[in-house]
Design a protein around this motif. Structure first.
Motif, PDB file in Angstrom:
ATOM      1  N   TYR A   1     -21.875  52.338  73.888  1.00  0.00           N
ATOM      2  CA  TYR A   1     -23.721  51.516  73.426  1.00  0.00           C
ATOM      3  C   TYR A   1     -22.831  50.964  72.603  1.00  0.00           C
ATOM      4  O   TYR A   1     -23.145  49.634  71.947  1.00  0.00           O
ATOM      5  CB  TYR A   1     -24.338  52.972  73.627  1.00  0.00           C
ATOM      6  CG  TYR A   1     -25.977  51.470  72.970  1.00  0.00           C
ATOM      7  CD1 TYR A   1     -26.567  51.358  73.370  1.00  0.00           C
ATOM      8  CD2 TYR A   1     -26.523  52.049  71.525  1.00  0.00           C
ATOM      9  CE1 TYR A   1     -28.234  51.193  73.397  1.00  0.00           C
ATOM     10  CE2 TYR A   1     -27.552  50.931  71.139  1.00  0.00           C
ATOM     11  CZ  TYR A   1     -29.008  51.024  72.630  1.00  0.00           C
ATOM     12  OH  TYR A   1     -29.943  50.287  71.882  1.00  0.00           O
ATOM     13  N   GLY A   2     -22.769  52.469  71.435  1.00  0.00           N
ATOM     14  CA  GLY A   2     -22.117  51.437  69.962  1.00  0.00           C
ATOM     15  C   GLY A   2     -21.624  49.847  69.941  1.00  0.00           C
ATOM     16  O   GLY A   2     -20.934  48.882  69.100  1.00  0.00           O
ATOM     17  N   GLU A   3     -19.918  50.028  70.623  1.00  0.00           N
ATOM     18  CA  GLU A   3     -18.620  49.520  71.003  1.00  0.00           C
ATOM     19  C   GLU A   3     -19.368  47.965  71.688  1.00  0.00           C
ATOM     20  O   GLU A   3     -19.275  46.678  70.998  1.00  0.00           O
ATOM     21  CB  GLU A   3     -18.211  50.136  72.088  1.00  0.00           C
ATOM     22  CG  GLU A   3     -16.476  50.518  72.022  1.00  0.00           C
ATOM     23  CD  GLU A   3     -16.500  50.530  70.141  1.00  0.00           C
ATOM     24  OE1 GLU A   3     -15.261  49.224  71.039  1.00  0.00           O
ATOM     25  OE2 GLU A   3     -16.002  51.067  69.872  1.00  0.00           O
ATOM     26  N   PHE A   4     -21.070  47.751  72.593  1.00  0.00           N
ATOM     27  CA  PHE A   4     -21.321  46.986  73.158  1.00  0.00           C
ATOM     28  C   PHE A   4     -21.461  45.989  71.972  1.00  0.00           C
ATOM     29  O   PHE A   4     -21.930  44.593  71.806  1.00  0.00           O
ATOM     30  CB  PHE A   4     -22.084  47.575  74.303  1.00  0.00           C
ATOM     31  CG  PHE A   4     -23.270  46.300  74.690  1.00  0.00           C
ATOM     32  CD1 PHE A   4     -22.729  45.442  75.845  1.00  0.00           C
ATOM     33  CD2 PHE A   4     -24.163  45.884  74.423  1.00  0.00           C
ATOM     34  CE1 PHE A   4     -23.492  44.147  76.736  1.00  0.00           C
ATOM     35  CE2 PHE A   4     -24.771  44.513  74.124  1.00  0.00           C
ATOM     36  CZ  PHE A   4     -24.787  43.854  75.935  1.00  0.00           C
ATOM     37  N   TRP A   5     -22.213  46.849  70.964  1.00  0.00           N
ATOM     38  CA  TRP A   5     -23.162  45.965  69.659  1.00  0.00           C
ATOM     39  C   TRP A   5     -22.584  45.773  68.683  1.00  0.00           C
ATOM     40  O   TRP A   5     -22.041  44.039  68.229  1.00  0.00           O
ATOM     41  CB  TRP A   5     -24.182  46.480  69.012  1.00  0.00           C
ATOM     42  CG  TRP A   5     -25.936  47.047  70.363  1.00  0.00           C
ATOM     43  CD1 TRP A   5     -25.684  48.171  70.978  1.00  0.00           C
ATOM     44  CD2 TRP A   5     -26.530  45.869  70.957  1.00  0.00           C
ATOM     45  NE1 TRP A   5     -27.016  48.253  71.629  1.00  0.00           N
ATOM     46  CE2 TRP A   5     -27.263  46.598  71.468  1.00  0.00           C
ATOM     47  CE3 TRP A   5     -26.432  44.518  71.187  1.00  0.00           C
ATOM     48  CZ2 TRP A   5     -27.863  45.843  72.886  1.00  0.00           C
ATOM     49  CZ3 TRP A   5     -27.417  43.588  71.445  1.00  0.00           C
ATOM     50  CH2 TRP A   5     -28.084  44.502  72.458  1.00  0.00           C
ATOM     51  N   LYS A   6     -21.248  46.721  68.728  1.00  0.00           N
ATOM     52  CA  LYS A   6     -20.278  45.782  67.598  1.00  0.00           C
ATOM     53  C   LYS A   6     -19.891  44.051  68.683  1.00  0.00           C
ATOM     54  O   LYS A   6     -19.673  43.243  68.228  1.00  0.00           O
ATOM     55  CB  LYS A   6     -19.432  47.088  67.876  1.00  0.00           C
ATOM     56  CG  LYS A   6     -19.042  47.276  66.388  1.00  0.00           C
ATOM     57  CD  LYS A   6     -17.554  48.042  65.682  1.00  0.00           C
ATOM     58  CE  LYS A   6     -18.268  49.409  65.648  1.00  0.00           C
ATOM     59  NZ  LYS A   6     -17.392  50.010  66.406  1.00  0.00           N
ATOM     60  N   LYS A   7     -19.693  44.903  69.115  1.00  0.00           N
ATOM     61  CA  LYS A   7     -18.873  43.512  70.315  1.00  0.00           C
ATOM     62  C   LYS A   7     -19.990  42.124  70.191  1.00  0.00           C
ATOM     63  O   LYS A   7     -20.118  40.699  70.698  1.00  0.00           O
ATOM     64  CB  LYS A   7     -18.094  43.321  71.525  1.00  0.00           C
ATOM     65  CG  LYS A   7     -16.719  43.619  71.718  1.00  0.00           C
ATOM     66  CD  LYS A   7     -16.391  43.644  73.102  1.00  0.00           C
ATOM     67  CE  LYS A   7     -15.702  45.264  73.164  1.00  0.00           C
ATOM     68  NZ  LYS A   7     -15.473  45.273  74.944  1.00  0.00           N
ATOM     69  N   ASN A   8     -20.893  41.837  70.854  1.00  0.00           N
ATOM     70  CA  ASN A   8     -22.214  41.729  71.495  1.00  0.00           C
ATOM     71  C   ASN A   8     -22.943  40.721  70.517  1.00  0.00           C
ATOM     72  O   ASN A   8     -23.853  39.916  70.361  1.00  0.00           O
ATOM     73  CB  ASN A   8     -22.835  41.857  72.683  1.00  0.00           C
ATOM     74  CG  ASN A   8     -21.656  41.684  73.799  1.00  0.00           C
ATOM     75  OD1 ASN A   8     -20.924  41.086  73.726  1.00  0.00           O
ATOM     76  ND2 ASN A   8     -21.002  42.791  74.202  1.00  0.00           N
ATOM     77  N   GLY A   9     -23.705  42.210  68.757  1.00  0.00           N
ATOM     78  CA  GLY A   9     -24.076  41.797  68.074  1.00  0.00           C
ATOM     79  C   GLY A   9     -25.082  41.005  67.373  1.00  0.00           C
ATOM     80  O   GLY A   9     -23.673  39.367  67.773  1.00  0.00           O
ATOM     81  N   PRO A  10     -25.610  40.507  66.012  1.00  0.00           N
ATOM     82  CA  PRO A  10     -26.775  41.781  66.560  1.00  0.00           C
ATOM     83  C   PRO A  10     -27.733  40.870  67.470  1.00  0.00           C
ATOM     84  O   PRO A  10     -27.287  40.187  68.651  1.00  0.00           O
ATOM     85  CB  PRO A  10     -27.109  41.097  65.158  1.00  0.00           C
ATOM     86  CG  PRO A  10     -26.775  40.136  64.712  1.00  0.00           C
ATOM     87  CD  PRO A  10     -26.051  39.595  65.400  1.00  0.00           C
ATOM     88  N   ARG A  11     -28.887  41.995  67.526  1.00  0.00           N
ATOM     89  CA  ARG A  11     -29.380  42.269  68.541  1.00  0.00           C
ATOM     90  C   ARG A  11     -30.228  40.460  68.850  1.00  0.00           C
ATOM     91  O   ARG A  11     -30.598  39.831  69.708  1.00  0.00           O
ATOM     92  CB  ARG A  11     -30.731  43.583  69.204  1.00  0.00           C
ATOM     93  CG  ARG A  11     -31.558  43.523  70.023  1.00  0.00           C
ATOM     94  CD  ARG A  11     -32.674  44.235  69.686  1.00  0.00           C
ATOM     95  NE  ARG A  11     -33.496  43.394  69.249  1.00  0.00           N
ATOM     96  CZ  ARG A  11     -34.174  42.689  69.629  1.00  0.00           C
ATOM     97  NH1 ARG A  11     -35.025  43.342  70.926  1.00  0.00           N
ATOM     98  NH2 ARG A  11     -35.557  41.878  68.978  1.00  0.00           N
TER      99      ARG A  11
END
Ligand code: MTE
Length: 563
Positions: A548-558
């Motif tokens: 989940y964390g990896e995803f937001w690092k790559k795709n963030g911010p929300r």
């Protein structure tokens, strides 16, 4: 918890949502203000004992008609007997039809007990008194223990889906049964029927007469009998209609069966009676069971046109799948009309009368009518309905079942039947996994044998890539290139007959060729947790927090930046 003070009924929410529609008031909007009119209520049952006693001794009035015929009362010859029965039936009240359309269908087997039908038989008494019990005993003796009993009396039952198309030829014990009355128990030795009316020489025939091959050539045919109520439940679930429990029994897809019948052609018997005379154009067929309609008693009567008989398409049959007819299917002799709805194939035949017009008896003139959509309770006339004879092309999926979860490797294994009435036959069966947009053809090698008067059973692995809810649809093309209406609504009718629309089921597709799905399904296996029902939430996280964390690092911010 303290009680709630409220003016609502406890099931108010359910009623408002139409889930208990029978108690909804009717809204009258004809005046300046809308009026709510409460629905009909049935009062206490009443009985005028004196009036009933005055009719006379029921054991004498309604006694056995013929030696060796149990449960048979002859009504059609005796208007005075009919009048006596009518007096008895109108001197008391009976419970209303059970509500099985505007509310949940009972979760019992038998689904409906047929309470007032049993009461009617007991009220008439005499020969009819033992009929409900005798008939149920025969059901238990002759039918498969897995039958689904829609109505205990008069008996209406169908096999469960897994057994409907298990065999191309339906075993007798699994053939659906549709009765409008009790089962007459007739000795073969005492059996005969009379052919009269507009024929040159009226005659009576015993079974031995009919079986004499020097007089009547044998006829052997594979025939599918289908009730025009097959798949009615789909119409009911969409919109309720007429709600008599016998005429509108809530059939699923099993009110169809195929058997090999042995007998003779009715045409030859009419010839033996010197042929039709005068204006004789229809044959009225009399069954020995008692039917009740509108507080009146009668035998089961329908008719078929001479043109159908002349074509050798009306059989008098005594054998079903190599055995004498089971009692429940008309022993000792029944009519089998090839390619017509089952209603015309009269069981326990005791008379055939040549007449000028189609029968005016209720089963022919008041039931099995196909109404246009704008007519219903308030405005229908009998003449608005088409008297149903040949069933149109139809088909049904027997597996999987609607609302079922299917875990597969890119194809869903499907099974079912296809049929067309009137001597037409299924040429092509097609399946769709996307609600009817794209169609796959069932390979010919997966269709059972082609015959003029029977269904074809089929099987196919239906390609399905997508996951989640999919709508599987089935349709058939017959040899005249007729096919099925797309959905139930287009062919809905007040009598709820002929549900021939494409059969649609919703299944939840889980495609294991997808790597993520395979991995997740393996987890279910490892943990020993069953996957179904799908409504039960997943018992462990669907994703690790690291991922989940990896995803937001790559795709963030929300949220998108305001720039
Ligand atoms: N014949 C008599 N005497 N009484 C009936 O109730 N039902 C008819 C027909 N013949 C009936 C009858 C109907 S509506 C159908 S669909 C078929 O029988 C069903 O035949 P089965 O019960 O042998 O399957």
């Amino acid at each position: 918890m303290p009680a709630i003070k409220t003016a609502n009924r406890p099931d108010e929410w359910k009623i408002e949502q139409g889930l208990s529609g029978a108690v909804l008031p009717v809204l009258d909007m004809t005046g300046p203000k809308t009026k709510a009119i409460p629905p009909q209520e049935f009062g206490k049952l009443t009985k005028d004992e004196d009036a009933i006693k005055a009719v006379g001794d029921r054991n004498k009035l309604f006694k056995a008609e013929r030696k060796g015929w149990k449960g048979y009362v002859e009504w059609e010859k005796y208007p005075e007997k009919k009048a006596a029965a009518h007096k008895i039936l109108t001197s008391q009240t009976f419970p209303p039809n059970p509500e099985f359309q505007l509310g949940p269908i009972p979760g019992t087997n038998p689904v409906l007990p047929g309470t007032h039908w049993k009461m009617w038989h007991h009220a008439i008494g005499g020969e009819l008194d033992a009929v409900p019990d005798d008939s149920w005993k025969l059901v238990l003796k002759e039918k498969h223990p897995d039958m689904l009993h829609l109505l205990q009396f008069p008996y209406n039952g169908e096999p469960p889906k897994r057994l409907v198309t298990d065999k191309e030829i339906t075993p007798n014990s699994l053939h659906f049964v549709r009765n409008h009355g009790g089962i007459p128990i007739i000795d073969k030795e005492n059996y005969s029927f009379t052919l009269d009316g507009l024929v040159a020489k009226p005659q009576t025939f015993t079974l031995d007469d009919l079986m004499d091959e020097s007089r009547f050539p044998r006829m052997e045919k594979y025939v599918t009998i289908q009730c025009s109520g097959t798949r009615r439940i789909e119409q009911i679930l969409k919109y309720p209609g007429q709600g008599d429990e016998v005429p509108q029994a809530p059939w699923a897809e099993g009110a169809i069966g195929t058997a090999k019948y042995v007998g003779i052609s009715l045409k030859k018997v009419i010839k033996a009676c010197g042929g039709l005379v005068g204006e004789g154009k229809h044959l009225e067929l009399y069954g020995a069971d008692t039917y009740f309609k509108d507080d009146k008693t009668m035998n089961y009567l329908v008719s078929v046109p001479w043109s159908k008989v002349k074509a050798n398409e009306v059989m008098l049959a005594w054998e079903m799948n190599g055995e004498p007819l089971p009692r429940i299917h008309g022993y000792p002799l029944r009519v089998v009309v090839l390619g017509y709805i089952g209603a015309r194939s009269v069981k326990w035949l005791y008379r055939i009368k040549a007449i000028e017009t189609p029968s005016w008896a209720p089963v022919q003139s008041q039931e099995y009518l196909y109404f246009p959509q704008q007519v219903g309770k308030h405005n229908f006339k009998l003449t608005d309905g088409i008297q149903i004879q040949e069933m149109p092309v139809s088909s049904a999926i027997m597996s999987p079942w609607t609302k079922q979860v299917v875990v597969h490797n890119g194809a869903i294994r499907c099974k079912g039947w296809a049929y067309s009435g009137g001597g037409r036959w299924p040429e092509r069966v097609e399946l769709s996994a996307d609600g009817g947009f794209n169609w796959y053809t069932v390979p010919l090698s997966k269709l059972s044998k082609k015959r003029a008067w029977t269904w074809r059973t089929w099987e196919m692995d239906l390609p399905c890539d997508v996951e989640g809810w999919v709508e599987i649809v089935c349709r058939c093309w017959d040899n005249a290139l007729n096919t099925q209406p797309p959905d139930v609504r287009t062919a809905w009718n007040w009598g709820l007959h002929v549900t021939s629309s494409c059969h649609r089921i919703s299944v939840y597709s889980v495609n294991k060729t997808k790597p993520l799905t395979r991995a997740r399904m393996d987890e279910f296996d490892e943990k020993g947790v069953p996957f179904g029902p799908i409504t039960v939430p997943l018992a462990w996280p669907s994703q690790g927090w690291d991922e989940y964390g990896e995803f937001w690092k790559k795709n963030g911010p929300r949220d998108a930046a305001d720039e």
